[in-house]
Scaffold this motif. Structure first.
Motif, mmCIF file in Angstrom:
data_model
loop_
_atom_site.group_PDB
_atom_site.id
_atom_site.type_symbol
_atom_site.label_atom_id
_atom_site.label_comp_id
_atom_site.label_asym_id
_atom_site.label_seq_id
_atom_site.Cartn_x
_atom_site.Cartn_y
_atom_site.Cartn_z
ATOM 1 N N PRO A 2 0.074 -33.481 -37.194
ATOM 2 C CA PRO A 2 1.334 -33.981 -36.625
ATOM 3 C C PRO A 2 1.159 -34.744 -35.320
ATOM 4 C CG PRO A 2 1.172 -31.587 -36.426
ATOM 5 C CD PRO A 2 0.072 -32.018 -37.329
ATOM 6 N N THR A 260 10.275 -21.230 -40.615
ATOM 7 C CA THR A 260 11.319 -22.243 -40.737
ATOM 8 C C THR A 260 11.920 -22.173 -42.141
ATOM 9 O OG1 THR A 260 10.102 -24.113 -41.707
ATOM 10 C CG2 THR A 260 9.733 -23.654 -39.356
ATOM 11 N N TYR A 264 6.138 -21.785 -43.363
ATOM 12 C CA TYR A 264 5.380 -21.427 -42.161
ATOM 13 C C TYR A 264 4.706 -22.671 -41.597
ATOM 14 C CZ TYR A 264 2.028 -18.625 -39.352
ATOM 15 O OH TYR A 264 1.287 -18.061 -38.347
ATOM 16 N N VAL A 265 4.836 -22.865 -40.292
ATOM 17 C CA VAL A 265 4.258 -24.018 -39.611
ATOM 18 C C VAL A 265 3.286 -23.523 -38.557
ATOM 19 C CG1 VAL A 265 4.770 -25.940 -38.039
ATOM 20 C CG2 VAL A 265 6.246 -25.521 -40.014
ATOM 21 N N ARG A 266 2.121 -24.144 -38.485
ATOM 22 C CA ARG A 266 1.149 -23.842 -37.434
ATOM 23 C C ARG A 266 0.613 -25.152 -36.865
ATOM 24 N NH1 ARG A 266 -4.195 -23.199 -36.027
ATOM 25 N NH2 ARG A 266 -4.679 -21.323 -34.794
ATOM 26 N N VAL A 267 0.753 -25.319 -35.553
ATOM 27 C CA VAL A 267 0.267 -26.521 -34.882
ATOM 28 C C VAL A 267 -0.621 -26.084 -33.723
ATOM 29 C CG1 VAL A 267 0.870 -28.649 -33.667
ATOM 30 C CG2 VAL A 267 2.367 -27.780 -35.482
ATOM 31 N N ASP A 298 11.107 -33.426 -38.422
ATOM 32 C CA ASP A 298 10.544 -32.332 -39.200
ATOM 33 C C ASP A 298 9.982 -31.274 -38.266
ATOM 34 O OD1 ASP A 298 11.161 -33.619 -41.564
ATOM 35 O OD2 ASP A 298 9.165 -34.516 -41.797
ATOM 36 N N TRP A 299 9.862 -30.044 -38.781
ATOM 37 C CA TRP A 299 9.474 -28.919 -37.938
ATOM 38 C C TRP A 299 8.081 -29.090 -37.338
ATOM 39 C CZ3 TRP A 299 11.831 -24.693 -35.944
ATOM 40 C CH2 TRP A 299 13.142 -24.463 -36.360
ATOM 41 N N ASP A 300 7.106 -29.555 -38.123
ATOM 42 C CA ASP A 300 5.761 -29.660 -37.564
ATOM 43 C C ASP A 300 5.704 -30.672 -36.435
ATOM 44 O OD1 ASP A 300 6.123 -31.841 -39.256
ATOM 45 O OD2 ASP A 300 4.081 -31.777 -40.072
ATOM 46 N N VAL A 303 7.450 -29.077 -33.333
ATOM 47 C CA VAL A 303 6.572 -28.096 -32.690
ATOM 48 C C VAL A 303 5.460 -28.799 -31.927
ATOM 49 C CG1 VAL A 303 4.939 -26.227 -33.133
ATOM 50 C CG2 VAL A 303 7.129 -26.257 -34.318
ATOM 51 N N ALA A 304 4.904 -29.864 -32.501
ATOM 52 C CA ALA A 304 3.881 -30.638 -31.795
ATOM 53 C C ALA A 304 4.441 -31.222 -30.503
ATOM 54 C CB ALA A 304 3.348 -31.748 -32.698
#
Length: 334
Positions: A2, A260, A264-267, A298-300, A303-304
């Motif tokens: 992202p 979300t 699941y989102v991981r950054v 978008d969520w990612d 978050v970034a």
């Protein structure tokens, strides 16, 4: 990744969104701690000195700045060009900004003791903040316009006893709200349980997003009766359900993770050298996250953006503008 998309998005410029932040505020005095002629550089060395019988230390003043979680979030959103309204406890000359403010009384006073890793804060509470209620917010702002901003940053549950009742009144007001990002501060388990109960009614009015650090996530997990790591996908999903929230985001040292509606989102966080302090970085994360979600990202990517705002501040570069963040992410992205 992202961050590549974030650099492109920042290069194109941002369309402003309307951001509101409330209800705290503090005057923050930053100090180095000295024992005789030697600077105390860590919590461990401070504890060792106290244990050894040292009972006198010297504060060397570094700088005084406007602080408070809502203030920090508002400053970040304003730096990104958003239309900001800050309703806080701002009765002090240090709170002079070029965006809309409304004061509801005296700020807290915070002494921040600077260490190489984790700072320590000594807080002199504000009686006005301790007694704050929704009626104070209603008297200070155009309440309909404020509650219906694209993004609201509601902060410092841990230090504002009136926030529980206030959130229930906000829900009863039934605003046509956007994103409501709740960044609660250092919660006890009891406070975390009360927060989860107070958030549930807000889900009908807002896309509620809970933004916490690792310690706060553990307190929420304990309050919800969940065992295991508070950053695991299943635990975060359960927390999101318990709060009737759209998302739960944990901004940790190595990565920000989120439960979300789309998964699941991981950054990973940006790898930067620490500057003077990390105090206030999480608030800037929440502002970057909230305004980006309100803009429809978008969520990612959102978050970034939160990670980028926090990392820019942690690196000692201050509150990042669009151009500053683009350069910073370009230089430090994985």
């Amino acid at each position: 990744m992202p961050y590549d998309a974030l650099v492109d998005r920042l290069a194109d410029g941002l369309d402003p969104v309307a951001v509101g932040a409330f209800p705290d505020g503090s005057v923050d005095d930053y100090y180095r701690l000295r024992e005789g002629d030697e600077t105390v550089t860590s919590r461990a060395s401070f504890a060792d000195a106290v244990t050894a019988g040292r009972d006198s230390f010297t504060f060397d003043h570094v700088v005084t700045d406007a602080g408070g979680q809502a203030v920090n979030a508002a400053r970040q959103a304003a730096a990104l060009g958003d239309d900001v309204s800050l309703a806080g406890h701002l009765d002090h000359p240090v709170f002079e900004f070029d965006f809309e403010t409304a004061s509801m009384g005296d700020p807290a006073r915070v002494r921040v003791c600077l260490f190489e890793a984790d700072d320590v804060m000594f807080v002199e509470e504000s009686a006005d903040l301790a007694d704050w209620a929704f009626a104070d917010l209603r008297a200070a702002v155009d309440i309909d316009a404020f509650l219906e901003r694209d993004a609201l940053c509601c902060t410092n549950w841990a230090s504002v006893p009136g926030l529980g009742a206030a959130l229930r009144e906000v829900a009863a007001y039934d605003p046509d709200g956007g994103v409501c990002c709740v960044d609660p501060g250092p919660l006890s388990t009891a406070q975390a349980g009360n927060l989860l109960a107070a958030l549930e009614p807000l889900g009908g009015a807002y896309d509620v997003v809970v933004s916490v650090n690792d310690d706060e996530a553990r307190a929420l997990a304990a309050a919800a009766g969940r065992e295991g790591s508070a950053t695991d996908a299943e635990v975060l999903d359960d927390l999101r359900g318990a709060a009737d929230a759209t998302g739960v985001v944990v901004h940790g040292a190595d990565a920000a993770v989120a439960s979300t509606p789309t998964g699941y989102v991981r950054v990973p966080t940006l790898d930067v050298s620490r500057g003077m302090t990390e105090t206030g970085a999480g608030d800037r994360f929440s502002a970057g996250l909230a305004r980006s979600l309100a803009a429809g990202w978008d969520w990612d990517l959102a978050v970034a953006m939160g990670n980028a705002c926090a990392a820019h501040y942690v690196a000692g570069q201050g509150t990042g503008s669009v151009d500053a963040l683009r350069a910073h992410v370009g230089a430090h992205r994985p």
